[in-house]
Design an enzyme around this catalytic site. Sequence first.
Site, mmCIF file in Angstrom:
data_model
loop_
_atom_site.group_PDB
_atom_site.id
_atom_site.type_symbol
_atom_site.label_atom_id
_atom_site.label_comp_id
_atom_site.label_asym_id
_atom_site.label_seq_id
_atom_site.Cartn_x
_atom_site.Cartn_y
_atom_site.Cartn_z
ATOM 1 N N SER A 69 39.635 47.195 23.099
ATOM 2 C CA SER A 69 39.387 47.885 24.275
ATOM 3 C C SER A 69 39.559 48.129 24.969
ATOM 4 C CB SER A 69 37.789 47.977 23.643
ATOM 5 O OG SER A 69 36.910 47.332 22.431
HETATM 6 N N1 SAH Z 1 35.311 43.045 21.972
HETATM 7 C C1 SAH Z 1 37.289 43.597 21.110
HETATM 8 C C2 SAH Z 1 38.048 44.353 20.337
HETATM 9 C C3 SAH Z 1 37.824 43.535 18.754
HETATM 10 S S1 SAH Z 1 38.393 45.365 18.110
HETATM 11 C C4 SAH Z 1 38.274 43.380 22.654
HETATM 12 O O1 SAH Z 1 37.108 42.937 23.476
HETATM 13 O O2 SAH Z 1 38.343 44.655 23.313
HETATM 14 C C5 SAH Z 1 37.408 45.654 16.513
HETATM 15 C C6 SAH Z 1 37.462 44.202 16.471
HETATM 16 O O3 SAH Z 1 36.000 44.161 15.335
HETATM 17 C C7 SAH Z 1 38.481 43.897 15.486
HETATM 18 O O4 SAH Z 1 38.663 42.422 15.428
HETATM 19 C C8 SAH Z 1 37.984 43.765 13.304
HETATM 20 O O5 SAH Z 1 38.842 43.028 13.158
HETATM 21 C C9 SAH Z 1 36.939 43.356 13.360
HETATM 22 N N2 SAH Z 1 35.534 43.872 12.643
HETATM 23 C C10 SAH Z 1 35.925 44.855 11.936
HETATM 24 N N3 SAH Z 1 35.043 44.528 10.513
HETATM 25 C C11 SAH Z 1 34.251 43.530 11.084
HETATM 26 C C12 SAH Z 1 33.353 43.127 10.254
HETATM 27 N N4 SAH Z 1 32.660 43.316 9.453
HETATM 28 N N5 SAH Z 1 33.161 42.056 10.763
HETATM 29 C C13 SAH Z 1 33.174 41.344 12.694
HETATM 30 N N6 SAH Z 1 34.287 42.169 12.675
HETATM 31 C C14 SAH Z 1 34.800 43.429 12.401
#
Ligand code: SAH
Length: 218
Positions: A69
């Site tokens: 993010s």
């Molecule tokens: N927190 C991260 C951003 C991750 S992007 C950061 O520090 O930058 C969003 C993440 O959510 C992705 O890795 C994706 O695989 C995860 N995601 C999507 N749907 C999900 C679910 N149902 N359960 C767990 N993770 C999920």
Amino acid sequence: MNKSLSGIGMTSQRTRARLIERLREQGIRDETVLAAMFEVPRHLFVDEALASRAYDDVSLPINFNQTISQPYIVARMLEVLRGGGPLGRVLEIGTGCGYQAAVLAQVAREVFTLERIQPLYERARKQLRELKIRNVAVRYADGNLGLPEAGLFDGIIMAAAAPSLSAVLREQLAVGGRMVVPVGAQEQWLYLVERDAAGFRETRLEPVKFVPLLIGKA
Ligand code: SAH
């Protein structure tokens, strides 16, 4: 503040200081959040090829079609989650590379984070372990279910956009707890859900852009 990070990423401190200045200009006011973002070496959470852009205020790819993010949105969501007060137990859904979890670890007592893509889960775990961040538990799980076996949370934060506000998740909030979630498909909004003794209060905050929350493990 997590002592273990001091000394790591000294060389990037100046660039991080500039990032903090930009976050201030963008309206982030919570000094605890700003200090936490200054502390965490974001460049260690992205591929080496992208490390030079780690402190630009942009989201970056982290494989498997996912992104780390944008710093502004991490700061903004943590500011809303804290609501000006300290955080006890926090649940994060969507670990990704683990960056936001590392920042959360600086501002919350205990963090549980869930990721549905196994290689991302493994990498994030390894990265957090290498940084000696010990108050984050990373789980390979579908975040749609939350983590009921861990008890109630003071904060729940979602890093992927859900189609609607989840009743399952808000039930895992303690009284006095706060949940910050992006909701929507093409058009997404950030929501704050607060739980008090009387029930839940929802506030729509601002438009956002997240990858979708998917269903099941991958
Ligand atoms: N927190 C991260 C951003 C991750 S992007 C950061 O520090 O930058 C969003 C993440 O959510 C992705 O890795 C994706 O695989 C995860 N995601 C999507 N749907 C999900 C679910 N149902 N359960 C767990 N993770 C999920």
